[in-house]
Design a protein around this motif. Structure first.
Motif, PDB file in Angstrom:
ATOM      1  N   GLU A   1      74.470  76.008  57.873  1.00 38.63           N
ATOM      2  CA  GLU A   1      74.154  75.574  59.236  1.00 38.63           C
ATOM      3  C   GLU A   1      74.469  76.673  60.243  1.00 38.63           C
ATOM      4  OE1 GLU A   1      75.345  72.027  62.426  1.00 38.63           O
ATOM      5  OE2 GLU A   1      76.029  71.931  60.338  1.00 38.63           O
ATOM      6  N   LEU A   2      75.590  77.355  60.053  1.00 39.44           N
ATOM      7  CA  LEU A   2      75.996  78.423  60.955  1.00 39.44           C
ATOM      8  C   LEU A   2      75.012  79.595  60.883  1.00 39.44           C
ATOM      9  CD1 LEU A   2      77.967  79.693  62.928  1.00 39.44           C
ATOM     10  CD2 LEU A   2      79.440  80.320  60.989  1.00 39.44           C
ATOM     11  N   ILE A   3      74.625  79.970  59.676  1.00 41.18           N
ATOM     12  CA  ILE A   3      73.689  81.088  59.511  1.00 41.18           C
ATOM     13  C   ILE A   3      72.303  80.715  60.034  1.00 41.18           C
ATOM     14  CG2 ILE A   3      72.574  82.631  57.844  1.00 41.18           C
ATOM     15  CD1 ILE A   3      75.085  82.378  56.118  1.00 41.18           C
ATOM     16  N   ASN A   4      71.913  79.468  59.856  1.00 46.12           N
ATOM     17  CA  ASN A   4      70.627  79.019  60.408  1.00 46.12           C
ATOM     18  C   ASN A   4      70.608  79.137  61.930  1.00 46.12           C
ATOM     19  OD1 ASN A   4      69.505  78.464  57.928  1.00 46.12           O
ATOM     20  ND2 ASN A   4      69.888  76.256  58.010  1.00 46.12           N
ATOM     21  N   LYS A   5      71.746  78.859  62.569  1.00 48.39           N
ATOM     22  CA  LYS A   5      71.839  79.007  64.021  1.00 48.39           C
ATOM     23  C   LYS A   5      71.655  80.473  64.415  1.00 48.39           C
ATOM     24  CE  LYS A   5      74.891  75.056  65.019  1.00 48.39           C
ATOM     25  NZ  LYS A   5      76.229  74.665  65.527  1.00 48.39           N
ATOM     26  N   ILE A   6      72.228  81.356  63.620  1.00 51.22           N
ATOM     27  CA  ILE A   6      72.079  82.796  63.882  1.00 51.22           C
ATOM     28  C   ILE A   6      70.616  83.189  63.754  1.00 51.22           C
ATOM     29  CG2 ILE A   6      72.620  85.107  63.016  1.00 51.22           C
ATOM     30  CD1 ILE A   6      75.354  83.943  62.115  1.00 51.22           C
ATOM     31  N   SER A   7      69.977  82.738  62.693  1.00 53.69           N
ATOM     32  CA  SER A   7      68.567  83.072  62.472  1.00 53.69           C
ATOM     33  C   SER A   7      67.691  82.505  63.584  1.00 53.69           C
ATOM     34  CB  SER A   7      68.114  82.527  61.114  1.00 53.69           C
ATOM     35  OG  SER A   7      66.768  82.869  60.857  1.00 53.69           O
ATOM     36  N   ASN A   8      67.953  81.273  63.986  1.00 46.42           N
ATOM     37  CA  ASN A   8      67.162  80.653  65.063  1.00 46.42           C
ATOM     38  C   ASN A   8      67.304  81.407  66.373  1.00 46.42           C
ATOM     39  OD1 ASN A   8      66.210  78.616  63.387  1.00 46.42           O
ATOM     40  ND2 ASN A   8      67.848  77.194  63.928  1.00 46.42           N
ATOM     41  N   ALA A   9      68.497  81.968  66.607  1.00 43.99           N
ATOM     42  CA  ALA A   9      68.723  82.727  67.837  1.00 43.99           C
ATOM     43  C   ALA A   9      68.051  84.099  67.781  1.00 43.99           C
ATOM     44  CB  ALA A   9      70.224  82.895  68.078  1.00 43.99           C
ATOM     45  N   LEU A  10      68.067  84.704  66.609  1.00 44.96           N
ATOM     46  CA  LEU A  10      67.476  86.035  66.457  1.00 44.96           C
ATOM     47  C   LEU A  10      65.951  85.986  66.417  1.00 44.96           C
ATOM     48  CD1 LEU A  10      69.812  87.649  63.753  1.00 44.96           C
ATOM     49  CD2 LEU A  10      69.738  88.182  66.205  1.00 44.96           C
ATOM     50  N   TYR A  11      65.413  84.920  65.844  1.00 46.47           N
ATOM     51  CA  TYR A  11      63.974  84.851  65.605  1.00 46.47           C
ATOM     52  C   TYR A  11      63.380  83.588  66.230  1.00 46.47           C
ATOM     53  CZ  TYR A  11      65.650  88.215  62.198  1.00 46.47           C
ATOM     54  OH  TYR A  11      66.284  89.282  61.603  1.00 46.47           O
ATOM     55  N   LYS A  12      63.403  83.544  67.544  1.00 44.73           N
ATOM     56  CA  LYS A  12      62.876  82.395  68.274  1.00 44.73           C
ATOM     57  C   LYS A  12      61.352  82.322  68.144  1.00 44.73           C
ATOM     58  CE  LYS A  12      66.549  82.579  71.771  1.00 44.73           C
ATOM     59  NZ  LYS A  12      66.857  82.789  73.206  1.00 44.73           N
ATOM     60  N   LYS A  13      60.839  81.111  68.308  1.00 49.69           N
ATOM     61  CA  LYS A  13      59.397  80.895  68.178  1.00 49.69           C
ATOM     62  C   LYS A  13      58.613  81.774  69.141  1.00 49.69           C
ATOM     63  CE  LYS A  13      55.856  77.290  68.398  1.00 49.69           C
ATOM     64  NZ  LYS A  13      55.599  75.833  68.588  1.00 49.69           N
ATOM     65  N   GLU A  14      59.075  81.826  70.404  1.00 48.24           N
ATOM     66  CA  GLU A  14      58.330  82.592  71.404  1.00 48.24           C
ATOM     67  C   GLU A  14      58.379  84.098  71.109  1.00 48.24           C
ATOM     68  OE1 GLU A  14      62.246  81.250  73.441  1.00 48.24           O
ATOM     69  OE2 GLU A  14      60.817  80.501  71.948  1.00 48.24           O
ATOM     70  N   THR A  15      59.438  84.526  70.426  1.00 53.63           N
ATOM     71  CA  THR A  15      59.533  85.935  70.046  1.00 53.63           C
ATOM     72  C   THR A  15      58.650  86.233  68.842  1.00 53.63           C
ATOM     73  OG1 THR A  15      61.822  86.006  70.846  1.00 53.63           O
ATOM     74  CG2 THR A  15      61.105  87.785  69.383  1.00 53.63           C
ATOM     75  N   MET A  16      58.701  85.365  67.862  1.00 54.44           N
ATOM     76  CA  MET A  16      57.923  85.585  66.638  1.00 54.44           C
ATOM     77  C   MET A  16      56.424  85.491  66.888  1.00 54.44           C
ATOM     78  SD  MET A  16      60.389  86.164  64.637  1.00 54.44           S
ATOM     79  CE  MET A  16      59.940  86.058  62.918  1.00 54.44           C
TER      80      MET A  16
END
Length: 258
Positions: free
Chosen positions: A131-146
Motif C-alpha cells: 500500500e505504501l509503495i502504491n502511494k509512491i507510484s501513484n504520486a510519481l506517475y499521475k494520470k495527468e502526467t502519464m
C-alpha cells in the motif's frame, strides 16, 4: 497586446531555468544516460525503416542527437529557475538517489519483476508495504502526467492518419484510456520491484518526496520534454517512409527519465 507578449517573453527569459541547472539535473537524475539510450534506440528504428522500406521518399537521415537538444530546450523553458532549484534540492536526498539508482539498473528483467511482484502480493504480511509503495507510484506517475506522451505525441499522429487511416474520437479515447492504464500498472510493478531493498522508514521518506510540488513539476516537464523531442522525429519518419507497414508504439515510461 504587444505589451502582454513582451512581458511574457521577458518573463520567460528572466526566470526560465538556466542551461547549467538543466545539465546538473540531467546528471543527478540519470536522465543524461537515458537520453543517450533514447538516441540509440530511435537511430536503430530509423535504420530499420530505411532497410525495410524501398519506397522511401528521400534518403535524408534525421539526426537523432536533436532528441537530446530538443529535450534540453523544452526542459529549460518548462521549469523556472526557482522550480529547478527545488527539483535539484530533492536530489540531495540519499533515499531519492538510491531509488533513481534502483530504477536505472541495466539488469532490469521483466520476468524477475513479475516473479517478485507475484510473490510479494501473495504475502499477507506485505500488504502494508504494498500500500505504501502504491502511494509512491501513484504520486510519481499521475494520470495527468502519464497522459502527456499520448496527448502531445501519439494523438496527433493518429489524427493525421499514420498508416493511411484516420481514427475517430471514440477510438482515440479508448486508446488513451488503455495507454494510461497500461503505463500506470507497469510503473506500479516496476516501483514495487525497485523498492524491494528499502525499509519502511526509507519508503516513508520517498513518499514525502514523491508527493512534493517539485516532483510534480519535474514529472510534467520531463514527459512534456520527451514528447517535444520525439514529435519532430516521428513527423520526419512519416514524411519519408510508409510507416503503416511498421509497428509504432508510444515510448514507455522506462524510455524517459523518472
Amino acid at each position: 497586446m504587444k505589451k502582454i507578449l513582451l512581458s511574457a517573453l521577458l518573463s520567460t527569459m528572466l526566470f526560465a531555468a538556466t542551461a547549467e541547472q538543466v545539465e546538473q539535473y540531467l546528471n543527478v537524475s540519470n536522465a543524461e544516460e537515458e537520453l543517450i539510450q533514447m538516441e540509440a534506440a530511435f537511430a536503430s528504428m530509423q535504420n530499420s525503416f530505411k532497410q525495410r522500406d524501398t519506397n522511401a521518399t528521400e534518403d535524408k537521415t534525421y539526426d537523432t542527437q536533436l532528441l537530446s537538444i530538443r529535450f534540453r530546450e523544452y526542459l529549460q523553458k518548462a521549469l523556472s529557475e526557482d522550480e529547478m532549484n527545488e527539483v535539484l534540492e530533492n536530489y540531495k536526498n540519499m533515499v531519492l538517489l538510491q531509488f533513481v539508482s534502483a530504477t536505472s539498473s541495466q539488469e532490469y528483467d521483466p520476468k524477475a519483476v513479475d516473479a517478485y511482484v507475484e510473490k510479494l502480493e501473495s504475502d499477507p504480511e506485505a500488504q502494508n508495504r504494498i500500500e505504501l509503495i502504491n502511494k509512491i507510484s501513484n504520486a510519481l506517475y499521475k494520470k495527468e502526467t502519464m497522459s502527456i506522451l499520448f496527448d502531445d505525441l501519439m494523438k496527433p499522429l493518429m489524427q493525421n492518419g499514420i498508416g493511411g487511416e484516420k481514427v475517430d474520437d471514440a477510438f482515440l479515447k479508448q486508446s488513451r484510456d488503455n495507454y494510461i492504464k497500461m503505463m500506470q500498472e507497469a510503473s506500479r510493478r516496476e516501483t514495487l520491484y525497485a523498492a524491494r531493498d528499502f525499509n519502511d522508514e526509507e519508503l516513508e521518506e520517498l513518499l514525502k518526496i514523491a508527493q512534493s510540488p517539485a516532483t510534480d513539476h519535474e514529472a510534467k516537464a520531463v514527459f512534456g520534454a520527451t514528447a517535444y523531442a520525439l514529435k519532430e522525429f516521428f513527423a520526419s519518419l512519416a514524411s519519408r517512409f510508409d510507416v503503416g507497414k511498421h509497428q509504432m508504439h508510444a515510448p514507455s515510461e522506462s524510455n524517459t527519465s523518472r
